[in-house]
Structures are given as C-alpha cells and as structure tokens.
Design a protein around this motif. Structure first.
Motif, PDB file in Angstrom:
ATOM      1  N   LEU A 182       1.006  -0.992  -0.097  1.00 21.32           N
ATOM      2  CA  LEU A 182       0.308  -0.185  -0.082  1.00 21.32           C
ATOM      3  C   LEU A 182       1.301   0.758   0.115  1.00 21.32           C
ATOM      4  O   LEU A 182       0.885   2.060   0.241  1.00 21.32           O
ATOM      5  N   ALA A 183       1.874   0.951  -0.431  1.00 20.65           N
ATOM      6  CA  ALA A 183       2.903   2.167  -0.113  1.00 20.65           C
ATOM      7  C   ALA A 183       2.397   3.391  -0.962  1.00 20.65           C
ATOM      8  O   ALA A 183       2.899   4.786  -0.857  1.00 20.65           O
ATOM      9  N   GLU A 184       2.012   3.432  -2.299  1.00 13.48           N
ATOM     10  CA  GLU A 184       0.865   4.750  -2.342  1.00 13.48           C
ATOM     11  C   GLU A 184      -0.176   5.593  -2.007  1.00 13.48           C
ATOM     12  O   GLU A 184      -0.631   6.287  -2.202  1.00 13.48           O
ATOM     13  N   PHE A 185      -0.258   4.712  -0.818  1.00 17.11           N
ATOM     14  CA  PHE A 185      -1.252   5.211   0.184  1.00 17.11           C
ATOM     15  C   PHE A 185      -0.665   5.440   1.399  1.00 17.11           C
ATOM     16  O   PHE A 185      -0.932   4.948   2.358  1.00 17.11           O
ATOM     17  N   PRO A 186       0.496   6.461   1.747  1.00 17.85           N
ATOM     18  CA  PRO A 186       1.406   6.544   3.145  1.00 17.85           C
ATOM     19  C   PRO A 186       0.140   7.086   4.008  1.00 17.85           C
ATOM     20  O   PRO A 186       0.982   7.371   4.804  1.00 17.85           O
ATOM     21  N   ALA A 187      -1.156   7.961   3.544  1.00 20.35           N
ATOM     22  CA  ALA A 187      -1.657   8.450   5.244  1.00 20.35           C
ATOM     23  C   ALA A 187      -2.607   7.473   5.919  1.00 20.35           C
ATOM     24  O   ALA A 187      -2.031   7.448   6.569  1.00 20.35           O
ATOM     25  N   ILE A 188      -1.889   5.956   4.968  1.00 23.76           N
ATOM     26  CA  ILE A 188      -2.787   5.177   6.279  1.00 23.76           C
ATOM     27  C   ILE A 188      -1.532   4.333   6.849  1.00 23.76           C
ATOM     28  O   ILE A 188      -0.815   4.822   7.405  1.00 23.76           O
ATOM     29  N   LYS A 189      -2.294   4.666   8.232  1.00 26.91           N
ATOM     30  CA  LYS A 189      -1.909   3.607   9.285  1.00 26.91           C
ATOM     31  C   LYS A 189      -1.688   2.468   9.453  1.00 26.91           C
ATOM     32  O   LYS A 189      -2.932   2.199   9.758  1.00 26.91           O
ATOM     33  N   ILE A 190      -1.125   1.599  10.299  1.00 26.92           N
ATOM     34  CA  ILE A 190      -1.307   0.230  10.247  1.00 26.92           C
ATOM     35  C   ILE A 190      -0.698   0.255  12.228  1.00 26.92           C
ATOM     36  O   ILE A 190       0.499   0.747  12.551  1.00 26.92           O
ATOM     37  N   HIS A 191      -1.758  -0.313  12.860  1.00 25.57           N
ATOM     38  CA  HIS A 191      -1.173  -1.039  13.680  1.00 25.57           C
ATOM     39  C   HIS A 191      -1.206  -2.105  14.537  1.00 25.57           C
ATOM     40  O   HIS A 191      -2.207  -2.399  13.842  1.00 25.57           O
ATOM     41  N   ALA A 192      -0.380  -3.267  14.164  1.00 26.83           N
ATOM     42  CA  ALA A 192      -0.516  -4.614  14.654  1.00 26.83           C
ATOM     43  C   ALA A 192      -0.740  -5.173  15.466  1.00 26.83           C
ATOM     44  O   ALA A 192       0.679  -4.837  16.008  1.00 26.83           O
ATOM     45  N   ASP A 193      -0.994  -5.165  15.713  1.00 26.95           N
ATOM     46  CA  ASP A 193      -1.389  -6.417  17.524  1.00 26.95           C
ATOM     47  C   ASP A 193      -1.434  -8.130  17.583  1.00 26.95           C
ATOM     48  O   ASP A 193      -1.368  -8.567  16.734  1.00 26.95           O
ATOM     49  N   ARG A 194      -1.060  -8.254  18.628  1.00 32.26           N
ATOM     50  CA  ARG A 194      -1.645  -9.817  18.846  1.00 32.26           C
ATOM     51  C   ARG A 194      -2.462 -10.715  17.567  1.00 32.26           C
ATOM     52  O   ARG A 194      -1.883 -11.360  17.194  1.00 32.26           O
ATOM     53  N   ASP A 195      -3.888 -10.370  18.165  1.00 27.95           N
ATOM     54  CA  ASP A 195      -4.739 -11.216  16.941  1.00 27.95           C
ATOM     55  C   ASP A 195      -5.194 -10.384  16.356  1.00 27.95           C
ATOM     56  O   ASP A 195      -5.391 -10.975  14.976  1.00 27.95           O
ATOM     57  N   ARG A 196      -4.531  -9.253  15.944  1.00 25.32           N
ATOM     58  CA  ARG A 196      -5.423  -9.019  14.614  1.00 25.32           C
ATOM     59  C   ARG A 196      -4.571  -7.680  14.084  1.00 25.32           C
ATOM     60  O   ARG A 196      -4.170  -7.329  14.756  1.00 25.32           O
ATOM     61  N   MET A 197      -4.264  -7.063  12.760  1.00 25.85           N
ATOM     62  CA  MET A 197      -4.160  -5.489  12.432  1.00 25.85           C
ATOM     63  C   MET A 197      -5.138  -4.802  12.046  1.00 25.85           C
ATOM     64  O   MET A 197      -6.777  -5.100  11.399  1.00 25.85           O
ATOM     65  N   HIS A 198      -5.171  -3.636  12.317  1.00 31.15           N
ATOM     66  CA  HIS A 198      -5.407  -2.219  11.812  1.00 31.15           C
ATOM     67  C   HIS A 198      -5.156  -1.323  11.094  1.00 31.15           C
ATOM     68  O   HIS A 198      -4.590  -0.865  12.106  1.00 31.15           O
ATOM     69  N   LEU A 199      -5.895  -1.260   9.519  1.00 31.98           N
ATOM     70  CA  LEU A 199      -5.535  -0.422   9.185  1.00 31.98           C
ATOM     71  C   LEU A 199      -6.150   1.198   8.911  1.00 31.98           C
ATOM     72  O   LEU A 199      -7.486   1.114   8.603  1.00 31.98           O
ATOM     73  N   ILE A 200      -6.205   1.869   9.577  1.00 33.27           N
ATOM     74  CA  ILE A 200      -6.731   3.526  10.094  1.00 33.27           C
ATOM     75  C   ILE A 200      -6.513   4.470   8.490  1.00 33.27           C
ATOM     76  O   ILE A 200      -5.413   4.605   7.722  1.00 33.27           O
ATOM     77  N   LEU A 201      -7.729   4.176   7.742  1.00 28.13           N
ATOM     78  CA  LEU A 201      -7.230   4.653   6.011  1.00 28.13           C
ATOM     79  C   LEU A 201      -6.945   6.284   5.832  1.00 28.13           C
ATOM     80  O   LEU A 201      -7.015   6.253   4.900  1.00 28.13           O
ATOM     81  N   ASN A 202      -7.684   7.207   6.805  1.00 26.12           N
ATOM     82  CA  ASN A 202      -7.497   8.705   6.517  1.00 26.12           C
ATOM     83  C   ASN A 202      -7.795   9.213   6.147  1.00 26.12           C
ATOM     84  O   ASN A 202      -7.335   9.618   4.881  1.00 26.12           O
ATOM     85  N   GLU A 203      -8.977   8.535   5.523  1.00 21.52           N
ATOM     86  CA  GLU A 203      -9.792   9.027   4.425  1.00 21.52           C
ATOM     87  C   GLU A 203      -9.295   8.710   2.414  1.00 21.52           C
ATOM     88  O   GLU A 203      -9.010   9.204   1.891  1.00 21.52           O
ATOM     89  N   ALA A 204      -8.163   7.959   2.748  1.00 27.76           N
ATOM     90  CA  ALA A 204      -8.092   6.399   1.708  1.00 27.76           C
ATOM     91  C   ALA A 204      -8.761   5.945   1.106  1.00 27.76           C
ATOM     92  O   ALA A 204      -9.920   5.744   2.105  1.00 27.76           O
ATOM     93  N   ASP A 205      -8.869   6.162  -0.306  1.00 25.59           N
ATOM     94  CA  ASP A 205     -10.356   5.101  -0.820  1.00 25.59           C
ATOM     95  C   ASP A 205      -9.791   3.887  -0.455  1.00 25.59           C
ATOM     96  O   ASP A 205      -8.964   2.608  -1.128  1.00 25.59           O
ATOM     97  N   SER A 206     -10.869   3.074   0.265  1.00 26.86           N
ATOM     98  CA  SER A 206     -10.630   2.078   0.556  1.00 26.86           C
ATOM     99  C   SER A 206     -11.093   1.203  -0.939  1.00 26.86           C
ATOM    100  O   SER A 206     -11.306  -0.419  -1.138  1.00 26.86           O
ATOM    101  N   SER A 207     -12.124   1.406  -1.574  1.00 27.10           N
ATOM    102  CA  SER A 207     -12.551   0.808  -2.960  1.00 27.10           C
ATOM    103  C   SER A 207     -10.455   0.498  -3.409  1.00 27.10           C
ATOM    104  O   SER A 207     -10.712  -0.330  -4.865  1.00 27.10           O
TER     105      SER A 207
END
Length: 403
Positions: free
Chosen positions: A35-60
C-alpha cells in the motif's frame, strides 16, 4: 460505502508461538509495501489482528491490493462512529438500509473491548437486533450462517461496525521463511513457482539469463513484466539480469549437441548458486515440472543438480501443464508468458537433447570449458533492478561489485 478502517485477521500466524510477533511485524511491513501509494494509512499490528486506519484513503482501491498480501486470512472493512448507543444504532440501521434487499437473514455480533461502555456484548446485540427488526419488520434473525452478519466492536477510541468478511491470500508473510533465488525463464512455469514459494513465506529474487543478441530486449522486458506481476504480493522484488551469451557460445562451439541443454542448465545452476551466496539466499527455486521437457526428466535433474548442494525447491514439479496454466491465469501471468519472445534456453535448444545424460560424459565435456573464467566474467556483469508494482522507481542497475 466509504470505510474508515480495515481490520485484518492473521489465520495461520496464530500457530507460531514465540515467533508470532516477528511474523506479525513482517506482515505489517509487507502490507505497508503493498500500500506504498497510500502513505496516509496508519497500520497498527496487535497480537490478534491488524488495524489499518485509512485516513480518507479510498477503500475501493485498497481492498484489491490487500487481497494479494500473503499472511492474511481475511479482513473486514469497517466504519468508525461515536461510542454512544444512539450513534451505533443509527449507523447499523444505515448499513442495513444499504445492503438489505428483503430476502436475507441477519445476525448481530458484538465485542466489547472497552468494558467501561454502558452496554455489554449481549445487551448491544439485543439493542441493535430490536432496532433492525423495527426498521424491517419482515426480516428474520438467524444465529448460524446468516446472510448478513453485522459486527460491532466497542474499543477505547470509538465503535466500529462492519458486515463484510473478505477472503485474503492466506499463507505466510513473504520473508518469514528466508530468501530464495527464483530462476525466472520467461515461460509459464517459473512465475507460478515464484508465487507458490512466496505463499509459504519465501522472499524471492528473480534471476534471469539473457543472451543478447540472440535474445531480444522484448524477451528481457517480458521477464521484468512477469516479475512485476508478482510484486503486489510483497511490494518489491529484485530482478537480477545475468549475461549468458559467452557461456552458451562456448558450450555450442566445444561440445556435442545432445549435451548442450545439460551443460547449459548446469552452468545456470552454478551461477544461480553463486548469486545466492552473494545475496545471502537459502534456496534455489525453479519452475521445473517432472517430465515436461528433456532437462526435466529425473535422469537430467540428477545430472544437473550435481553442481550444488543447495536445496532446490520445485513447487510445480508434480503438477500437470493444465494445472500450472490455470494457476498462471489466476495470477495474471499466463498471457504475458505466452508472448513469442524466446529466452536463451529456447534459442539454443538442440534438436535431440539427451534425456538420460551420463554423468561421466558430462564431466568429461566440461573439461573442454573454462568454467571458472566464464563464471567470473559472467558474475562481473550482473545487473540488478528493483521491480515494483507500478514500476515508478527509477531503473537503477547495479553491477557485481555493488552486490
């Protein structure tokens, strides 16, 4: 529907015990690369799952890329809302209004990570279930395998609602099993072998043998394009161009036709192994399929493999051609692979290659060749280029002294 977050589930990583954290960190790195072309995305990797905070990036645009990252079992795009019963109810009803057609069954699945929230998980499910039934009087709740499973998670930073579970690529994060050198010919089989190796966590570097002027620039570009087709699964792959003209000319000039293929493949394997050692790889990977061509009989494999003790992985060895083609089509390499640009093995293929080469004859013929000298000159002309999904990087060729 525009989502605010994507929740990623790991799948097979749950079995990794004490190594689990390193696997998760590598997966997070690979997701960032994909997802390098979407630098605004924040990635939080926890033990059980990972959360991608999109910060208005286009999910489609993000979802198709995420589906190709190995190590992900599945993921759920979600919407963040204010952490109040009223806001959660309004969002749940809005989602159902969008997706309910009048025929589906439904279920509410709630998880309360923030235990300070005023409703527990059961109360959330009852509260929202009642609201949905009031909204759609004819709808039917079903606890097992409902058509719609509306998930609600209460976390400290807000409430998250989702209803989709999108299948991921599975497997292990690329890089967690070490590095391997993929012998990439430009045909149908070797890209599939690379794909299957990456799925088991192997980081690949593509080694391609070029013999100009016998092989064309189009053939070289075809190999790079095939490499590019594999990059969405990891983000970037190193492409190593090996100048092979002198070696093939010497083999053709000094040895009988029947042994050209055996001697050529032995030189390729020697060079790939030398590159592997320089690049700190652990294995060699190729697209050999048992019995498909003369160099892929068991007798030929034994004669060719004699030059190295490095493990050789053959992911498609027991697959028939139709199975390989089907997989090549699914990863979008087939149409490229059948383009009529011949590689060096095809151009120098003898009319009647030995299918059962004799080892003593092979060793005798190799005494006619300056193997050490040819290898040294060949390794001195290596070119290395980083291939990325969009090929936005500058083509930075590096020679052997930069290895």
């Amino acid at each position: 529907m525009q989502y605010t977050e994507i929740m990623v589930r790991y799948g097979e990583l749950s079995t990794k015990g004490k190594n689990r954290r390193s696997f998760i960190m590598r997966l997070a790195q690979n997701v960032r690369g994909a997802l390098a072309e979407f630098p605004a995305i924040k990635i939080h990797a926890d033990r059980d799952r990972m959360h991608l905070i999109l910060n208005e990036a286009d999910s489609s645009l993000i979802i198709p890329k995420l589906q190709k990252v190995f190590g992900i079992q599945n993921f759920s795009p979600s919407i963040q809302v204010e952490k109040t019963p009223e806001a959660i109810q309004a969002s749940a009803q809005e989602i159902m209004q969008t997706i309910y057609t009048g025929k589906e069954t439904f279920k509410i699945t709630a998880k309360r990570s923030d235990h300070s929230f005023e409703l527990d998980s059961n109360e959330i499910q009852q509260f929202l279930g009642k609201a949905i039934v009031e909204q759609f009087p004819g709808i039917r709740a079903q606890m097992r395998q409902p058509d719609i499973n509306l998930r609600v998670e209460i976390r400290r930073d807000g409430a998250y609602l989702s209803y989709e579970t999108i299948k991921g690529a599975g497997g292990l994060p690329v890089g967690t099993s070490g590095k391997g050198m993929l012998m990439l010919s430009g045909g149908i089989d070797s890209p599939v072998a690379g794909y299957l190796s990456m799925k088991r966590g192997v980081e690949i570097e593509a080694v391609h043998f070029a013999s100009p002027p016998y092989t064309s620039e189009q053939a070289l570009q075809k190999a790079k394009d095939l490499t590019e087709k594999l990059t969405p699964y990891v983000g970037s792959i190193q492409f190593i161009e090996v100048p092979f003209t002198e070696i093939q000319e010497e083999i053709k000039q000094h040895t009988p036709q029947g042994y050209w293929m055996t001697l050529t493949r032995r030189m390729m394997l020697r060079l790939t192994d030398a590159i592997r050692a320089r690049r700190h790889g652990l294995v060699i990977i190729n697209g050999e399929s048992l019995g498909q061509v003369a160099s892929q009989t068991l007798h030929s494999m034994v004669a060719i493999n004699e030059v190295t003790n490095t493990p050789i992985i053959r992911p498609v060895a027991t697959m028939d051609k139709l199975e390989i083609i089907e997989l090549a089509e699914s990863i979008d390499t087939f149409e490229l692979a059948i383009q009529p640009f011949e590689d060096c093995c095809t151009i120098f293929a003898p009319p009647q290659p030995k299918t059962r080469p004799k080892m003593e004859k092979v060793l005798e013929l190799e005494k006619r060749l300056d193997i050490d000298g040819m290898m040294e000159r060949c390794l001195g002309g290596l070119k290395i280029e980083a291939i990325t999904p969009e090929q936005t990087n500058e083509q930075m060729d590096e020679f052997a002294d930069l290895l």
